[in-house]
Design a protein around this motif. Sequence first.
Motif, PDB file in Angstrom:
ATOM      1  N   GLU A 146       0.619  -1.110   0.374  1.00  0.00           N
ATOM      2  CA  GLU A 146      -0.431   0.251  -0.196  1.00  0.00           C
ATOM      3  C   GLU A 146       0.935   1.270  -0.321  1.00  0.00           C
ATOM      4  OE1 GLU A 146      -3.552   0.088   0.452  1.00  0.00           O
ATOM      5  OE2 GLU A 146      -2.844  -1.048  -0.745  1.00  0.00           O
TER       6      GLU A 146
ATOM      7  N   LYS B 142       2.246   2.333  -3.235  1.00  0.00           N
ATOM      8  CA  LYS B 142       1.495   2.414  -4.532  1.00  0.00           C
ATOM      9  C   LYS B 142       1.104   4.067  -4.017  1.00  0.00           C
ATOM     10  CE  LYS B 142      -3.541   1.556  -4.194  1.00  0.00           C
ATOM     11  NZ  LYS B 142      -4.184  -0.105  -4.071  1.00  0.00           N
TER      12      LYS B 142
ATOM     13  N   ALA C  58       6.921   2.742 -10.355  1.00  0.00           N
ATOM     14  CA  ALA C  58       6.303   1.511  -9.154  1.00  0.00           C
ATOM     15  C   ALA C  58       7.871   1.058  -8.886  1.00  0.00           C
ATOM     16  CB  ALA C  58       5.502   0.313  -9.601  1.00  0.00           C
TER      17      ALA C  58
ATOM     18  N   PHE D 218       2.611   3.583 -13.187  1.00  0.00           N
ATOM     19  CA  PHE D 218       1.841   1.853 -12.213  1.00  0.00           C
ATOM     20  C   PHE D 218       1.940   1.124 -14.199  1.00  0.00           C
ATOM     21  CE2 PHE D 218      -0.423   4.826  -9.353  1.00  0.00           C
ATOM     22  CZ  PHE D 218       0.188   3.811  -8.535  1.00  0.00           C
TER      23      PHE D 218
END
Length: 485
Positions: free
Chosen positions: A91, A94, A104, A320
């Motif tokens: 998390e 992210k 990422a 991402f």
Amino acid sequence: MAVISKPSIDIQSYPGNIINGKFVPTAKTRNTIDPATEKPLWPAPFATKEDLDVAVKHAKNAFKTWSQTTFQERSELMLAYADAIEANREELEKLDTMETGKPALVSKTEFNNVIQWLRAFATMELKDEILEENDERTVYGTHRPLGVCGAIVPWNWPALLGLGKVGPALMTGNTIIMKPSPFSPYTDLKLCELGMSIFPPGVFQALSGDDALGPWMTDHPDIRLITFTGSVRTGKLVAASCSRTLKRCVLELGGNDALIVCEDVDIPKCLPKIATMTFINSGQICMLAKRIFVHEKIYDQFRDALVEFTKENIKTGGGFEPGVLVGPIQNKMQFDLVKDMYQDVKKSGYKVALDGKILDSSTGYFAEPAIVDNPPDDSRIVLEEPFGPIVPLLKWSSDAEVIERANSLDIGLGASVWGKDLERAERMARQLSAGSVWVNSHFDVAPNIPFGGTKESGLGREWGIEGFKQFTDHTSLWVWKKIFE
Ligand code: NAD
């Protein structure tokens, strides 16, 4: 001390600043935007001067007991904290990508580092030294914690640069208030939230606000040290403000690293690392290669190979998207500065080997990698840190000349020399004025190795035992043993 090591987080919710082990909501909130989509992120707290005063009062109070804990106790809590971060890392990564625009895979690296750094800090004890010992007396060098520290963090690596300050401060017995950048408040707030159930109240707090909060911290009479990472310009303001209360300050400031390529390198072998250490995170790292000096004998060949490699391997896109190394520029202000640098290169008529574009018409703050072909030494692209994916290649012919050019700026954070002849490369490396110098590498960092800048790149060192010492006052403790015999 009781440890609950597996707290969890909700990255969509920011109920308040973290003061004395509780969320303290603020009357106003503020949000930032995702730089890849330009969509607003969540409301985050907006600290007032009174919030800071309350946090400092609690930090001062907590210092009384925290400074008396043993190294062992602090170490256990630091390890539990690292475990809590590891349990929530998916998390957190992210979140890091959403707010900083960081690809990422770079967020993954940042959290690998965070966990490794905290676990290493937990083993690093700043022990007393015996400075003199004889029958009559022993003189110890002891390292006493300073008290309340303030950590001021930039937007590019909020997790590592934030906790790279918090870890050493806490391990040396200080309490700390962390202030994230107004451009990237979320990851740091969540990291502090994870510490709420691990560290005693008041030991580790976080306040998020706007540009006024940093100066309130540097001016605060009860904060004993500011550990700051950011630009040279702000660093000077921080130093000036700290001087009014004679606070200690550790400053990690800007860089414009020289990377020197000798004529005996094997180009295909060193190219992937050099290209990566130039463009990763869109050039928004303090210690990337920002001026690449290539020996004239291999200049054309190296330039063409770097262009080819970059075109084929360094992908620009949202953080991402798979395989992206160049994400968006983190914020509009920085994007405008980067755009201005691209335009300056164009306006000045410098040759461009790779004509990366500013992707202005689409959503998000994207700039493609650009390589400028041998611009003059007095051009802006050579003199200024672009903090974007654009780099000048510069031709050199003698060791003495390239060293002089590499050292010619007012800043010196990192520098490197690449060459097969290690003796020569090391001889050159030893003449470079920078806080970290590498032979056949660039941008290596480790929790046990001191890190910092020379000249206007900073004051003091972070990390390593040297960095730990900055959070302490040295006391010479003289013990006379025989006086009452
Ligand atoms: P910045 O100097 O604008 O801001 C850094 C922090 O200082 C932010 O939290 C900001 O809110 C705060 N701040 C702003 N004005 C202040 C003031 N007057 N008093 C106290 N605090 C104040 O830097 P940035 O744009 O966030 O980061 C980019 C810069 O940081 C680049 O120059 C980069 O090279 C440098 N940097 C250095 C290192 C290093 O370790 N040497 C690492 C990362 C980034």
